[in-house]
Design a protein around this motif. Structure first.
Motif, short mmCIF file in Angstrom:
data_model
loop_
_atom_site.label_atom_id
_atom_site.label_comp_id
_atom_site.label_asym_id
_atom_site.label_seq_id
_atom_site.Cartn_x
_atom_site.Cartn_y
_atom_site.Cartn_z
N ASP A 313 39.01 44.83 41.49
CA ASP A 313 39.73 45.92 40.85
C ASP A 313 38.70 46.68 40.01
O ASP A 313 37.56 46.24 39.90
N PRO A 314 39.06 47.83 39.44
CA PRO A 314 38.05 48.59 38.69
C PRO A 314 37.38 47.78 37.59
O PRO A 314 36.16 47.87 37.42
N GLY A 315 38.16 46.99 36.85
CA GLY A 315 37.56 46.17 35.80
C GLY A 315 36.58 45.16 36.35
O GLY A 315 35.48 44.96 35.81
N GLY A 316 36.97 44.48 37.44
CA GLY A 316 36.11 43.48 38.03
C GLY A 316 34.81 44.07 38.56
O GLY A 316 33.73 43.48 38.42
N LEU A 317 34.90 45.26 39.14
CA LEU A 317 33.69 45.91 39.64
C LEU A 317 32.79 46.36 38.50
O LEU A 317 31.56 46.31 38.60
N ARG A 318 33.38 46.76 37.40
CA ARG A 318 32.56 47.17 36.25
C ARG A 318 31.88 45.95 35.62
O ARG A 318 30.76 46.06 35.12
N ILE A 319 32.56 44.81 35.62
CA ILE A 319 31.92 43.58 35.12
C ILE A 319 30.72 43.25 35.99
O ILE A 319 29.64 42.90 35.48
N PHE A 320 30.89 43.36 37.31
CA PHE A 320 29.76 43.10 38.21
C PHE A 320 28.59 44.01 37.86
O PHE A 320 27.45 43.56 37.76
N ARG A 321 28.86 45.28 37.65
CA ARG A 321 27.77 46.22 37.37
C ARG A 321 27.11 45.95 36.03
O ARG A 321 25.90 46.18 35.87
N THR A 322 27.87 45.45 35.06
CA THR A 322 27.27 45.09 33.77
C THR A 322 26.28 43.95 33.96
O THR A 322 25.15 44.00 33.45
N LEU A 323 26.70 42.92 34.68
CA LEU A 323 25.81 41.80 34.95
C LEU A 323 24.62 42.24 35.80
O LEU A 323 23.47 41.84 35.55
#
Length: 405
Positions: A313-323
């Motif tokens: 979901d958008p939040g999960g993809l943004r977490i991936f990009r942060t890492l």
């Protein structure tokens, strides 16, 4: 305002309210109806006030004639300054400017000015922005001081994790200030470091600076040593964030894996870690600074491939990009695990409440294809990672559905 108004001062204030909300538009009008008045005296008194303001140039009474009789149909704002003066009212823009000016200049970072200007513009239109209502200058000052203190913390890599209330009290004297101004603090910080912070939610922004509502223990699974002493075998162990620098790998893992959600972390630790001899780190949503710090340490101690498994979901993809961004700075490539368009379409569900991603904004990321596919889907889908059975990132076989285990 409807034609039922019989108070001339209320009518004039309503015209000014709409003038301010419309960023200075001069077209604010109000309809009036003589039939709403209980007596001729009431109507004459009402009209006398409006005609006085009309003589001063503040409004224009729009008159019509029907069957030889003149009627007043509407009241139109003509010169807002004259109406402000007549009512003794201070324009919202003046109040906004005064509220902004009251913030101590010493606490204002130059990078914050664009956000402060947005807030002033919103207040001038009698609108709240970033959780701050017009005139809440003390809250804005707290937000600025908190953001400045968080920027200072980012320059201290050894600063200990701290909870919201303790940090807030130390920075402002008010233990609730950070919770009360969180959206504004995050907006200020994003303006100071957009490349690193733009994709994060408000709590994620401050977590990256080592501040959480109540710092959770950092959970890790695998062959781990503490101060060089190999810990007994366990599905996973937890440590306060301020001691994670004393953790090391006790053996080379087959892979390193970060997991967004608690249930999936526990399942993977119990079901896959003994089989795969891997190392797994729980991010708890957006990773805190302690989690990122430990991840970088473990990556530096091993040449094993590094993966992340999160919600699609958008939040999960943004977490991936942060890492991904943090690891890329250390020269490491992060790979997605169980995060594909195929899995989303096979096991996801429609969620029209989700905000749509923008295609092309994840260029260069390992999840850019998934990101763009989600941005272009006719229906918005999401897949919570708990809906998938844990498996090894090194296993190229199909992922199985089923969270019960």
């Amino acid at each position: 305002m409807s034609g039922g108004v019989t108070d001339p001062i209320a009518l004039l204030n309503d015209l000014l309210d709409r003038h301010e909300r419309g960023a200075g538009a001069r077209t604010a009008t109000a309809r009036i109806d003589e039939a709403q008045f209980r007596s001729v005296a009431d109507w004459d008194g009402f009209l006398a006030v409006l005609m006085d303001i009309e003589r001063k140039g503040g409004i224009r009474l729009v008159r019509v004639r029907r069957e030889g009789v003149e009627y007043i149909r509407t009241v139109r704002l003509q010169n807002a300054s004259a109406v402000y003066l007549a009512l003794g009212r201070v324009p919202a823009a003046t109040n906004a400017a005064a509220a902004i000016a009251s913030i101590q200049s010493g606490s204002r970072d130059a990078a914050f000015e664009s956000v402060i200007a947005q807030i002033e513009a919103a207040w001038a239109r009698r609108r709240a922005l970033f959780g701050l209502a017009p005139g809440q200058s003390q809250r804005l000052e707290h937000a600025v001081r908190l953001a400045a203190a968080l920027v200072a913390r980012s320059l201290q890599p050894d600063a200990l994790q701290i909870d919201f209330r303790s940090f807030s009290r130390g920075a402002t004297g008010d233990s609730k200030a950070l919770a009360d101004t969180l959206q504004a603090v995050a907006a200020l910080l994003k303006a100071s470091d957009p490349a690193r912070l733009s994709d994060l939610d408000a709590e994620g922004v401050v977590a990256l600076h080592g501040v959480e509502r109540l710092p959770s223990p950092v959970l890790v699974s695998g062959a781990i040593a503490f101060d060089g002493v190999v810990l007994p075998a366990a599905p996973y162990v937890g440590f306060p964030g301020d001691v994670t620098h004393r953790l090391t790998l006790a053996a080379r893992p087959s892979y390193l894996l970060t997991i967004e959600n608690y249930a999936s972390f526990v399942r993977h630790a119990r079901e896959r870690m003994p089989v795969d001899a891997c190392a797994v780190l729980y991010t708890g949503g957006f990773p805190s600074r302690a989690v990122l710090s430990l991840l970088m340490r473990l990556v530096g101690q091993s040449d094993a491939p590094v993966f992340h498994w999160g919600d699609i979901d958008p939040g999960g993809l943004r977490i991936f990009r942060t890492l991904e961004s943090a690891l890329r700075c250390g020269g490491c490539t992060l790979l997605p695990h169980l995060m594909t368009t195929e899995l989303l379409l096979a096991h996801g569900r429609a969620d029209p409440q989700r905000r749509r991603l923008t295609a092309g904004t994840a260029a260069g990321s390992a999840i850019s294809s998934l990101w763009d596919d989600m941005a272009r889907m006719e229906k918005i889908y999401e897949l919570e990672q708990e809906g998938l059975t844990p498996n090894s990132p090194l296993d190229t076989g199909p992922a199985l559905l089923g969270a019960a285990g």
